[in-house]
Design a protein around this motif. Structure first.
Motif, mmCIF file in Angstrom:
data_model
loop_
_atom_site.group_PDB
_atom_site.id
_atom_site.type_symbol
_atom_site.label_atom_id
_atom_site.label_comp_id
_atom_site.label_asym_id
_atom_site.label_seq_id
_atom_site.Cartn_x
_atom_site.Cartn_y
_atom_site.Cartn_z
ATOM 1 N N TRP A 91 5.617 8.846 -1.340
ATOM 2 C CA TRP A 91 4.589 8.357 -2.347
ATOM 3 C C TRP A 91 4.198 9.686 -3.305
ATOM 4 N N ARG A 102 -0.330 4.330 1.269
ATOM 5 C CA ARG A 102 -0.839 5.397 2.061
ATOM 6 C C ARG A 102 -1.518 4.994 3.183
ATOM 7 N N ALA A 108 1.447 10.674 6.348
ATOM 8 C CA ALA A 108 0.788 9.463 6.384
ATOM 9 C C ALA A 108 0.204 9.162 5.115
ATOM 10 N N LYS A 109 -0.021 10.163 4.433
ATOM 11 C CA LYS A 109 -0.923 10.095 3.085
ATOM 12 C C LYS A 109 0.133 9.832 1.926
ATOM 13 N N GLU A 110 1.326 9.694 2.066
ATOM 14 C CA GLU A 110 2.339 9.557 0.834
ATOM 15 C C GLU A 110 3.287 8.349 1.086
ATOM 16 N N CYS A 111 3.015 7.401 2.039
ATOM 17 C CA CYS A 111 4.029 6.486 2.512
ATOM 18 C C CYS A 111 3.933 5.002 1.948
ATOM 19 N N ALA A 112 5.132 4.603 1.807
ATOM 20 C CA ALA A 112 5.022 3.333 1.315
ATOM 21 C C ALA A 112 5.065 2.277 2.490
ATOM 22 N N VAL A 113 3.918 1.287 2.428
ATOM 23 C CA VAL A 113 3.897 0.226 3.690
ATOM 24 C C VAL A 113 3.831 -0.709 3.415
ATOM 25 N N HIS A 165 0.827 -1.016 -0.009
ATOM 26 C CA HIS A 165 0.256 0.003 0.026
ATOM 27 C C HIS A 165 0.861 1.239 -0.069
ATOM 28 N N VAL A 196 2.407 13.360 11.383
ATOM 29 C CA VAL A 196 1.387 12.305 10.737
ATOM 30 C C VAL A 196 0.598 12.844 9.666
#
Lengths: 494, 494
Positions: free
Chosen positions: B153, A96, B86-91, A94, B82
């Motif tokens: 991201w 986000r 948080a809205k543009e990170c690789a998880v 994912h 955060v």
């Protein structure tokens, strides 16, 4: 130092952990299997990088950088490679996070079309790139190295030796002919061996891995193997001849000088922060780490013997003069003039951290124009004139470097045994060390020994590495009774 | 060179892409938003790293390394942080792939208990670590830098300027007092400005960001801003005063000298491979990139003018002698004696790649004992004696470095306008450049200008940076008509 270090004889694994903590070389983090490298550990790695990087450049390689993420489909292209790495890789699914009911959750609307693997090694992404770079024999060879972090999801981790994330370099070269690629593979193994012996003061055996121990996707894996103080072997570097496997998987061909399309020949080679673990277990003692002078972040610590509320100016002046003389000579030196610690505390700290040479200077030294030089490896102390201190220090650093190598070489000699019976072999493996024993060349015998004696073939050694032993002389495998083409190096291993 | 480069005047964005490709500085990869940095690009980064690293060490910082992965819960601890990342990170959600029906799939049985974020920046993992390292005022300051890759991201990516993965350094320091942390923040901004101006030959404005443009979690963000050739601004480096925000989030306190517990004061500061984009857009021309000599991977290219099947030995000897003289003087030089390319092709290639000085030597030069020295920035060619070539080259490199800076500074002067009406402001923004305009200090006006003129406040500049303009003199904001404490720097930006 308040920190207690377990004695090596009592519990070698605990000693290893204790010295790493006490010398501030690494620590575990809240991310399972991932290390933090504080400055003491990272600077050692920087020095290793510097020396290796110069050797890579001197052999014609250039550095480059490739993506951290590898599309899942790339891993799948080389059958052995995916087999080797798919089962222990970190997968990004994912892109986000979002808040929901006050919680931070993985946003289900932000799933990637294709999952990405955090590189465990970069053959696939690099050969995909090379397939665009290489068209003609004029584009070859491609001689590239990358300094990078990689991730392998290890279940049982150990600082430096086996961690989920580690730092390393990976060379990836492309050649027009098989011979050239084999030569490159061997050349880089020699670079690693030279680095291990001349910089780390760590003797290594050079050889080739058996099929069972090969890198996934390699035709041949060459390696250097070192012997740790507890009698276990440690693989310290590998250099792989990859044949045309990755060129086939990524359709990387070139026009040769006769205008025919051929697959490109490949190598890859790497060493990692694992080397720091090898260094610790080659040279450390019950008092802490011992840094080989050529790699030591701090080569010399100067401790002024001052008195609280006394007049310390003469002592501090002498210490500063020595510091400046050493700096001017290119020695990595610290002058520890901190008030809040006593000299004895500082002595202990530099001992734990393995600083190879310590200079102490007190009021009587000032009168005599001398300083006390202490060697970390032997504990020997001797007075040296402050005048010309750089020369005396250079000599001492050189001697420590040589003495560390000699001590490690003697240890390895004493723990390397020519073995001709399976019973004797099992004794040697229990006691720890290298066994030079005949092997019939079959995976069955190899697997049996691994199962029964917990020992593996570290390598089929290159000739002439063990004085008085011709490892290429044929004989009989004492495990199977079958004929053998020569002796291999067996050991239990990290 | 067969590759065509679009003219800057025709399409600046396309020119940027073209020169990057033709000079082999970077390329897109199959991983969306991730770059490949071939040797030409990576070596430029290495040279930047080397210069910056020496400056960091000279100001007392040490390098260390922290984990790539950050537990999801860590990100959540600092509210603004955060929100920002948080809205543009690789998880990473899984740790294994497996084969199923001949396909390679994410193994549903290998889901992590807590998802891990690939670091977009390391404040959280580092302050978690510092909370264990710091107990007392004796442990402060902590002055650490990390060289690392990070991932954000981005949906619209652009080589160097905005990529999902990029390389950078991030400094993270901890201090006992607010003043010390503010001083550190300012000091590192000065380091960045010195690097930009003295090494990259790129003039920058120093200032502080408005609240809207601040780093998520910072109390104040200081920045250096450069002006690109198309009149757009580029943020080239930031240094953040973080107050006690991260210390609070990670409960990092210390005993002060009065034995009271206090939260630690923090800074962080970073520059990235984005600087390479800034360098290209500051100095490049229609023929390609121009490398500032102090950072150029190749400072001098020697091209022997040889004839096919001719007797070229005298020419090659002269070229080798010059190469050796330059190497001995520490100049980064290549002698391009490849047979398969003609001299004209080589000239064009080094021009595209921006090698600042080229030496050509042919049969007539050999007779005269001269070589032809060509400057990349001006195209000027002049004969220089082969004897003492190192001196002539050093002078030329120094002149190119200075000329590049002067040209960029003149460009910025011509494109910096003192503006006192909103109409004129919009004209300036259309044409491109910096506008020094009064601002009433409200986010409302800032947002209105962003919306209407697509321009942002690049910074509230430190005093005395624009000759003849007192940016701290009060006045009236022409957008709102409200009073203003001084002029800020507006521009459209990358």
């Amino acid at each position: 130092m308040a920190e207690t270090i377990t004695k090596r004889a009592d519990d070698y694994a605990q000693w290893y952990q204790d010295v790493i903590r006490a010398a501030k070389l690494a620590e575990t983090s809240p991310v399972r299997g991932s290390m933090v490298l504080p400055p003491n550990g990272y600077e050692l790695w920087e020095n290793m990088q510097g020396a290796l990087d110069r050797m890579f450049k001197a052999t014609g390689h250039r550095n480059a950088y490739f993506p951290l993420f590898i599309p899942k489909s790339f891993l799948a292209r080389e059958a052995e490679h995916v087999e080797g790495f798919a089962k222990e890789c970190a997968v990004v699914t994912h892109y986000r996070l979002k808040e929901e009911d006050g919680d931070l959750i993985v946003d289900p609307d932000a799933e990637l079309d294709e999952p990405l693997v955090v590189r465990p090694t970069s053959e696939t992404i690099i050969w995909d790139t090379y397939s665009r770079w290489i068209q003609s024999w004029r584009d070859l060879p491609v001689l590239i190295n990358q300094w990078a972090n990689v991730v392998r999801w290890e279940m049982r981790t150990r600082l430096f030796l086996r961690t989920a994330e580690f730092l390393w370099q990976e060379g990836h070269t492309a050649h027009a002919t098989e011979q050239e690629a084999v030569d490159e593979t061997r050349q880089m193994l020699d670079v690693y061996a030279t680095f291990a012996e001349e910089w780390m003061a760590m003797p290594v055996v050079r050889g080739v891995k058996t099929a069972a121990e090969r890198f996934p996707g390699a035709v041949d894996t060459y390696c250097i193997e070192a012997l740790m103080q507890d009698g276990k072997a440690l693989q310290a570097g590998t250099s792989h001849f990859l044949g045309q496997n990755f060129a086939r998987a990524f359709d990387c061909t070139f026009q040769n000088q006769d205008n025919e399309a051929e697959y490109v020949w490949a190598t890859s080679w790497g060493v990692s922060t694992r080397l720091i673990g090898a260094l610790i277990m080659t040279h450390g003692d019950d008092a802490g780490v011992i840094m080989p002078p050529k790699l030591a972040p701090v080569q010399v610590a100067i401790v002024p013997i001052t008195r609280k509320n006394g007049d310390n100016e003469a002592v501090l002046d002498a210490a500063r003069e020595m510091r400046d003389a050493l700096l001017a000579d290119g020695v990595r030196v610290v002058l520890d003039d901190r008030d809040q610690y006593r000299p004895g505390w500082k002595f202990a700290q530099y001992e734990v951290e393995g600083v190879p040479v310590r200079l102490a200077v007190g009021p009587r030294d000032v009168e005599n124009g001398t300083a006390e030089l202490a060697r970390r490896d032997t504990g020997d102390k001797s007075p040296v004139p402050q005048r010309g201190i750089a020369g005396a220090v250079r000599t001492a650093l050189h001697e420590v470097q040589q003495a560390l190598y000699d001590r490690a070489a003697a240890f390895r000699r004493e723990h390397t045994h020519v073995v001709d019976s399976y019973e004797r072999f099992q004794e040697v493996m229990e006691a720890g060390g290298f066994a030079l024993m005949h092997w019939d060349g079959t995976p069955e015998t190899e697997a049996r020994v691994k199962d029964e004696a917990k020992a593996t073939i570290r390598c089929v050694p290159f000739p002439g590495q063990f004085p008085g032993v011709d490892t290429d002389e044929p004989g009989t495998d004492p495990v199977s009774g079958a004929p053998s083409a020569g002796r291999v190096v067996y050991a239990r291993a990290y």
